[in-house]
Write a protein that holds these residues in place. Structure first.
Motif, PDB file in Angstrom:
ATOM      1  N   LEU A 378       0.857  -1.181   0.000  1.00 44.95           N
ATOM      2  CA  LEU A 378       0.000   0.000   0.000  1.00 44.95           C
ATOM      3  C   LEU A 378       0.895   1.234   0.000  1.00 44.95           C
ATOM      4  O   LEU A 378       1.680   1.446   0.927  1.00 44.95           O
ATOM      5  N   LEU A 396     -10.643   1.284   4.855  1.00 43.17           N
ATOM      6  CA  LEU A 396      -9.337   0.671   5.057  1.00 43.17           C
ATOM      7  C   LEU A 396      -9.489  -0.561   5.942  1.00 43.17           C
ATOM      8  O   LEU A 396      -9.738  -0.455   7.152  1.00 43.17           O
ATOM      9  N   ALA A 421      -1.245   5.440   6.384  1.00 49.17           N
ATOM     10  CA  ALA A 421      -2.314   5.310   5.389  1.00 49.17           C
ATOM     11  C   ALA A 421      -3.348   6.414   5.556  1.00 49.17           C
ATOM     12  O   ALA A 421      -3.797   7.031   4.573  1.00 49.17           O
TER      13      ALA A 421
END
Length: 795
Positions: A378, A396, A421
């Motif tokens: 990712l 997510l 993230a």
């Protein structure tokens, strides 16, 4: 043949049926009593032994008593079948009550056994009717006992006891159904059908089910069950005209069955009231009552009026949106999100449509082949690509097994991955919904030496809980029809729901830790507490009551950590598998900043599609059912997952898109990218995500342009006030809304580059229209006030 002998024949036949079904069905889904193969010792909680020390004795005992009582009836087959159905439902009620101690849920949940009770009743009734074909038959009574007073009371208390009965997807506001959630008209109509139905059924059955006092008592009880069945029939007939008509799916039949289960369960649990009235009336024929019958009827009618009125006196109000920081809204900054009535809104008072994709690249998947990665890295490029397609949210997916690999110890490196993230998503204008993902409970596969019973097979692992939180009590890791139904998975979820060894408490605290990390992060759109929770071994006790209790304590822990973001709660995996489910009780939490988040996979991965059956719930009806259930909670709907239609994906996505716009909803497509070793992918030539990957080279594969066209169509990301109409296809957009007192900044995504001139769109009530290139499309901004409109002709 004597009554005692027929009673023993019925009991032995039912006991044999239980044994045969348990051997044939390890899941317990289709059998009266499932046998998973789990260890019986040690006994840690009542729910482990309730099937044997409560369910079986009640089942066999009630059957013996009831058949003995009605053995002289003229219609022995019908009376015996009704006796067994009553016994099954009462046994399920008693077992559930002993396991969890919740009277209302235990009573309502007994109806889930009706599909098992009816076939069992018919089988046992056939055996008894054959054995008793030469018995002596009692004469029909000269006068059938009146049950007016009992029937009025039976109907009057229905709204007060309704709880989960007559609620959710199978009910609209025009159907007779005595639950205040359906409105006054439905409630009054439901009471009327129950009362008149009980009286009418009693008159019919009273001449056919004959015998002594016990038979008279059972006649009234059976009449109450019959009244419940008549209520289901009335609701189904009304539904065929209101909105349940056949429209390419079998929902009317399925909904009719659910209503039947509700009605018969209510009759089984409260019909003894009518039975007592029948006994009382019979005795009054020889012993006059000190209380005149008109007085009794007047009192029952008064109680009915109270029962109708009380549930409507207090209904929860929606939580208003937070005060509006208008400057941040005008700057295009991500603002905190809150539930406002039936929509998701930002702190500037604008309705927010969260449309995006699932990202599974942080999931701790099982690797079927260790040399083939089960996830892709990712990177920030992923979030940039998601934003370039006009999406504004990512769901997510996280793994508890990676977050807390050892009891009480969180993996800081994994938490840091989550932080990165969220920050990268925010940098590209994307909200993040943190999702505690699981499929099949954990990533543990079947052991190499597993011995699976006939009808089950060894299975891969998937993702979810850590090994230390997996308590299967020796139940085999073997799948039955799919990954989500296995003895080991069901037992692990049961132990989770009952918090064996503090397993549930650890997940609650894990959420509290994550909430503490992100409590001040406006880019976190909320917390999705558990992906597609399994129904456990005793639905709906586990999948409704206990799931709701888990959600409630987790929400409390999140709020105690100082996090005020939205909490997304899901029904059990049955929604993804059937297109509907019961869900937690309506009052499972007092928190109002919550969103109902079912996965709208109708006509996709549902059981009907996988088994080659006709469609149970269509794509279009799936949205209606989700709205109905959300209305029960008084919250918005957000579909955390959708997609996966195989060869017909583009056409079905177009149908889905049309309904999503019509219902003004958001959602997250499954999935952005899928690795070639992902166990859900099956190790094929293609990593089958929205951004597909060629497994042979690792390079990007050609994209499905038709599918992307549906997902990236024009839509309002942020709309002042409330959206009143939305329809889109490509760049063609119809939008109307009513602005409120908050920010006026309107943001609309278009999938193509639109010129800077305002002539590209027709607007009313929108000023300062401007277009800015954004990724592969354009972002239109403007200031909308009052009643506003926006229409385009398309690129």
């Amino acid at each position: 043949m004597s009554s005692n002998r027929l009673a023993w024949i019925a009991t032995l036949a039912l006991g044999l049926l239980v044994i045969v079904q348990a051997a044939a069905d390890p899941s317990g889904l289709l059998s009266l009593l499932g046998w998973t193969g789990a260890d019986l010792w040690p006994i840690r909680a009542p729910w482990q032994v309730a099937p044997f020390v409560v369910y079986l004795p009640v089942l066999l005992g009630v059957t013996w008593w009831a058949v003995r009582s009605i053995a002289g009836s003229r219609r022995l087959f019908v009376a015996t079948a009704a006796s067994v159905v009553l016994a099954v439902l009462l046994a399920k009620f008693a077992m559930s009550l002993g396991a969890a101690g919740d009277l209302g849920t235990a009573a309502w949940g007994s109806g889930f056994a009706l599909a098992k009770a009816i076939p069992a009743g018919l089988i046992v009734a056939g055996v008894v009717a054959f054995a008793g074909r030469r018995r002596e038959v009692a004469d029909a009574p000269g006068e059938v006992p009146s049950v007016w007073a009992g029937a009025l009371l039976f109907g009057a208390i229905a709204p007060l006891l309704a709880g989960q009965w007559w609620a959710g997807a199978p009910y609209d506001r025009w159907m007779p159904a005595p639950n205040a959630l359906n409105g006054a008209v439905a409630t009054v109509g439901g009471i009327a059908v129950l009362v008149l139905g009980a009286i009418g059924c009693q008159r019919v059955l009273g001449r056919r089910v004959t015998g002594g006092t016990a038979a008279t008592f059972l006649t009234g009880w059976f009449a109450a069950m019959g009244a419940g069945a008549l209520l289901a029939l009335a609701a189904t007939i009304v539904g065929m005209f209101s909105d349940d008509g056949f429209a390419g799916d079998l929902w009317p039949l399925m909904a009719g069955y659910i209503r039947l289960a509700d009605g018969v369960a209510y009759g089984a649990c409260t019909g003894w009231i009518v039975g007592l009235a029948a006994v009382w009336s019979r005795r009054q024929a020889t012993q006059p009552s000190p209380i005149p019958r008109p007085a009794l009827r007047t009192g029952a009618v008064a109680l009915a009026a109270v029962a109708v009125a009380v549930p409507f006196l207090a209904r929860p109000d929606a939580q208003p949106a937070s005060p509006a920081p208008l400057e941040s809204a005008e700057a295009g900054t991500l603002l905190p999100l809150r539930v406002s009535g039936e929509v998701i809104a930002d702190a500037a008072g604008r309705e927010v449509l969260l449309r995006g994709v699932n990202v599974n690249q942080l999931v701790d998947f099982y690797a079927p082949r260790p040399e083939v990665p089960s996830t892709l890295p990712l990177t920030e490029a992923d979030f940039a690509g998601i934003a370039d397609h006009g999406f504004n949210v990512v769901r997510l997916a996280l793994s508890w097994s990676a977050l807390e690999p050892e009891r009480g110890r969180y993996d800081e490196a994994y938490v840091d991955q989550i932080r990165v993230a969220v920050a990268q998503a925010k940098a590209h204008g994307l909200y993040t919904v943190l999702d505690m993902h699981q499929d099949g409970w954990s990533n543990a596969p079947s052991p190499d030496d597993v011995s699976c019973r006939p009808g089950t097979s060894p299975m891969w692992g998937y993702d979810g809980a850590p090994e230390w939180a997996t308590i299967t009590d020796g139940a085999p890791r073997c799948q039955f029809t799919g990954r989500d139904i296995s003895p080991a998975g069901g037992r692990a979820f049961n132990n989770f729901y009952y918090d064996t060894d503090d397993v549930q408490e650890h997940l609650v605290q894990a959420w509290a830790m994550l909430a503490g990390e992100f409590k001040d992060e406006p880019g976190v759109a909320g917390y999705d507490l558990l992906n597609e929770p399994n129904f456990g071994e005793s639905a709906p006790l586990t999948s409704s009551l206990l799931l709701g209790r888990f959600y409630d304590r987790t929400i409390d822990a999140i709020r105690a950590a100082g996090a005020e973001q939205i909490v997304y709660f899901e029904p059990s995996i049955l929604w993804s598998g059937l297109g509907f489910d019961s869900g937690p009780p309506a009052g499972f939490t007092d928190d109002r900043n919550i969103v109902f988040a079912p996965h709208l996979y109708a006509e996709s991965i549902t059981m009907d599609a996988s088994l080659g059956l006709p469609t149970i719930v269509s794509i279009e009806r799936g949205f209606t059912l989700a709205d109905r259930v959300a209305a029960k909670y008084g919250v918005p709907v957000w579909s955390g997952e959708w997609g996966y239609w195989g060869d017909g994906i583009a056409e079905n996505a177009a149908r889905y898109a049309k309904e999503e716009d019509a219902h003004v909803q958001g959602g997250a497509y499954w999935v952005w990218k899928q690795a070639c070793g992902d166990p859900q992918n099956g190790i094929q030539e293609l990593g089958n995500g929205l951004m597909p990957v060629l497994c042979s080279t690792g390079e990007d594969a050609p994209r499905n342009a038709a599918l992307l066209a549906q997902l990236t169509r024009a839509y309002p990301r942020y709309a002042p006030g409330r959206i009143t109409h939305l329809a889109a296809e490509g760049d063609r957009l119809e939008l109307t809304g009513t602005a409120g007192d908050g920010g006026c900044r309107l943001e609309v995504w278009f999938p193509h580059r639109v010129g800077a001139g305002a002539a590209a769109v027709d607007t009313v009530g929108i000023e300062d229209v401007a277009f800015t290139p954004l990724g592969e499309g354009s972002l239109m901004t403007g200031c909308a006030t009052g009643e506003y409109e926006l229409r385009t002709g398309g690129a």
